[in-house]
Design a protein around this motif. Structure first.
Motif, PDB file in Angstrom:
ATOM      1  N   GLU A 250       2.514  -0.363  -6.483  1.00 59.00           N
ATOM      2  CA  GLU A 250       1.707   0.085  -5.052  1.00 59.00           C
ATOM      3  C   GLU A 250       2.669   0.616  -4.089  1.00 59.00           C
ATOM      4  OE1 GLU A 250      -1.186  -2.643  -3.841  1.00 59.00           O
ATOM      5  OE2 GLU A 250      -2.275  -2.629  -5.476  1.00 59.00           O
ATOM      6  N   ASN A 251       2.418   1.924  -3.390  1.00 62.11           N
ATOM      7  CA  ASN A 251       3.327   1.959  -2.638  1.00 62.11           C
ATOM      8  C   ASN A 251       3.185   1.354  -1.298  1.00 62.11           C
ATOM      9  OD1 ASN A 251       4.388   4.342  -3.848  1.00 62.11           O
ATOM     10  ND2 ASN A 251       2.546   5.684  -3.261  1.00 62.11           N
ATOM     11  N   MET A 252       3.833   1.299  -0.462  1.00 66.28           N
ATOM     12  CA  MET A 252       3.765   0.343   0.581  1.00 66.28           C
ATOM     13  C   MET A 252       2.626   0.910   1.586  1.00 66.28           C
ATOM     14  SD  MET A 252       4.954  -2.216   2.664  1.00 66.28           S
ATOM     15  CE  MET A 252       6.683  -2.261   2.011  1.00 66.28           C
ATOM     16  N   LYS A 253       1.679   0.053   2.062  1.00 59.28           N
ATOM     17  CA  LYS A 253       0.531   0.707   2.979  1.00 59.28           C
ATOM     18  C   LYS A 253       1.068   0.928   4.163  1.00 59.28           C
ATOM     19  CE  LYS A 253      -2.912  -1.894   0.154  1.00 59.28           C
ATOM     20  NZ  LYS A 253      -2.034  -2.477  -0.698  1.00 59.28           N
ATOM     21  N   ALA A 254       0.639   2.339   4.474  1.00 59.98           N
ATOM     22  CA  ALA A 254       0.882   2.858   5.732  1.00 59.98           C
ATOM     23  C   ALA A 254      -0.004   3.625   6.024  1.00 59.98           C
ATOM     24  CB  ALA A 254       2.412   3.477   5.659  1.00 59.98           C
TER      25      ALA A 254
ATOM     26  N   GLU B 187      -6.482  -4.113   7.128  1.00 59.60           N
ATOM     27  CA  GLU B 187      -6.227  -4.529   5.965  1.00 59.60           C
ATOM     28  C   GLU B 187      -6.551  -3.485   4.725  1.00 59.60           C
ATOM     29  OE1 GLU B 187      -7.144  -8.443   3.130  1.00 59.60           O
ATOM     30  OE2 GLU B 187      -8.168  -8.245   4.921  1.00 59.60           O
ATOM     31  N   GLY B 188      -5.502  -3.380   3.797  1.00 61.62           N
ATOM     32  CA  GLY B 188      -5.520  -2.442   2.782  1.00 61.62           C
ATOM     33  C   GLY B 188      -5.111  -0.654   3.270  1.00 61.62           C
TER      34      GLY B 188
ATOM     35  N   HIS C 220       5.440  -3.738   7.534  1.00 64.47           N
ATOM     36  CA  HIS C 220       6.253  -3.109   7.227  1.00 64.47           C
ATOM     37  C   HIS C 220       6.112  -1.646   6.943  1.00 64.47           C
ATOM     38  CE1 HIS C 220       9.890  -2.435   4.552  1.00 64.47           C
ATOM     39  NE2 HIS C 220      10.363  -3.600   4.771  1.00 64.47           N
ATOM     40  N   GLY C 221       4.769  -1.223   6.829  1.00 64.07           N
ATOM     41  CA  GLY C 221       4.484   0.014   6.876  1.00 64.07           C
ATOM     42  C   GLY C 221       4.522   0.894   7.891  1.00 64.07           C
ATOM     43  N   LEU C 222       5.005   0.232   9.126  1.00 67.64           N
ATOM     44  CA  LEU C 222       5.326   0.818  10.295  1.00 67.64           C
ATOM     45  C   LEU C 222       6.533   1.703  10.347  1.00 67.64           C
ATOM     46  CD1 LEU C 222       4.754  -2.073  12.881  1.00 67.64           C
ATOM     47  CD2 LEU C 222       3.070   0.043  12.286  1.00 67.64           C
TER      48      LEU C 222
END
Length: 413
Positions: A209-213, A331-332, A337-339
């Protein structure tokens, strides 16, 4: 005619007195009792090495701990080895090494040695995470097993429950770390090969999964949420600090006042706190400095800029910002970290040079030769880019009460 050695008797051995120098009493067949000048009596088996044909002495123990009859048994055993072309001394050393391996070279002990080396190249938080995963998933069943007895079928049985729970990312990391321990054991000469080298192919693979951002155009939504959230001042400052400085959660949460140089307008994170164990300097924008001014009344007298609520002598948890974002409804959609991803995407779309963005993210060039020659961190060149990024955040927060906004003066009350 060959000289016949008269066998020793217990009475003769007991009566043997020490002299000025060591002397030897022979029992025949290579068995000797060396009487030392200080009074001790030691058994030796004297034999001709089956390969080198040189005379060798093998210690069998001290009398009376090793009796005459026991010494003769040992003589017979070792004579048989010589007859079979085996060096008794080497045989004994190998047996001792095997016994030592059973007690000293357990998976747990070897893992401790590996971890001591590994810890020098990773952050403290990452090290804690690694050891905890082994404590939970490996040591209870495998920890006391000799490293030589670790086998793929046994490890598979131990790790199957993790797969059954669906914790595939955890499983992947445990397998990777266990393999590192086994490779360390190979390199130390404790085992010949790594028996679990192909273990990852046995288990299901986690879906990548890609980093949620968030997308760049969603930054105003984030700033509104942060401004209106029912969170502590420290947490709000931490989220915005991480956003403005483009740092990792653990780097931001562990920031110390001593790392800040306001005169040079630079935050320098020491190598031991960085993922790649390389010192990282960050240009501080006027907005970043405003954040420090806002938090200073709360933590300026302490070591850490963002202290823990429970123990102010420690930094806040690296997951603090992440948990706050979840409670805000992201959430989701977004993790702390996505910042960094949000910043990277925005700066790339703006057209900033990739080397400046990579330097801001503290990414190390995978090309080791190129990285070795390119030691610059583009600090001065990054100042303009970081200033633009901070202004972009401030503009996205217009109408919201961000920490760096002058309208948010209540934070300093």
């Amino acid at each position: 005619m060959a000289k016949i050695t008269k066998p020793l008797s217990d009475r003769e051995i007991k009566a043997a007195k020490s002299r000025d120098k060591d002397y030897v009493l022979s029992d025949g067949g290579g068995l000797q009792l060396r009487v030392r000048a200080h009074g001790s009596k030691l058994w030796n088996f004297n034999y001709i090495h089956p390969i080198t044909k040189k005379r060798v002495n093998l210690g069998l123990g001290a009398y009376p701990d090793v009796s005459l009859s026991k010494a003769r048994e040992l003589r017979q055993t070792n004579r048989q080895l010589v007859t079979e072309g085996i060096d008794p001394k080497a045989y004994k050393q190998e047996a001792i090494a095997k016994q030592k391996a059973q007690t000293e070279h357990t998976l747990f002990n070897v893992a401790q040695q590996w971890f001591e080396v590994k810890s020098d190249s990773i952050t403290a938080d990452h090290a804690k995470d690694i050891w905890r995963s082994l404590e939970l998933n490996v040591f209870p069943d495998l920890g006391q097993l000799p490293i030589k007895k670790i086998s793929a079928p046994y490890v598979i049985d131990v790790l199957r429950p993790i797969e059954a729970k669906g914790s595939l990312e955890t499983l992947k990391r445990v397998v990777q770390r266990l393999n590192e321990v086994m490779i360390y054991a190979v390199n130390c000469g404790l085992i010949d090969t790594n028996p679990i080298s192909g273990l990852k192919s046995v288990f299901k693979k986690p879906q990548k999964e890609n980093m949620k951002a968030l997308a760049p155009n969603e930054l105003p939504e984030l700033m509104r949420a942060v401004a209106n959230a029912s969170i502590k001042k420290t947490t709000r400052c931490l989220i915005e600090w991480q956003l403005h400085t483009i740092t990792r959660p653990s780097e931001a949460a562990g920031a110390r006042w001593e790392e800040i140089d306001l005169e040079r307008k630079v935050w320098t994170i020491p190598a031991e706190r960085m993922k790649k164990r390389r010192e990282h300097s960050i240009p501080l924008t006027s907005e970043s400095i405003a954040l420090l001014e806002a938090i200073h009344p709360l933590s300026g007298h302490r070591e850490f800029i963002f202290p823990s609520d429970r123990d102010p002598k420690k930094p806040c948890n690296s997951q603090t910002a992440n948990m706050a974002l979840k409670r805000m409804g992201f959430e989701g959609r977004l993790v702390s970290h996505g910042l960094r991803s949000l910043a990277s995407t925005t700066l790339n779309e703006k057209g900033y040079k990739s080397e400046l963005i990579e330097a801001a993210l503290a990414h190390v060039d995978n090309n080791q030769v190129r990285a070795a020659y390119n030691r610059t961190d583009y600090l001065e060149q990054r100042r303009e880019m970081m200033s633009w990024w901070s202004r972009n955040i401030r503009e996205a927060a217009q109408g919201s009460l961000s920490v760096t906004s002058t309208s948010y003066s209540s934070l300093n009350d």
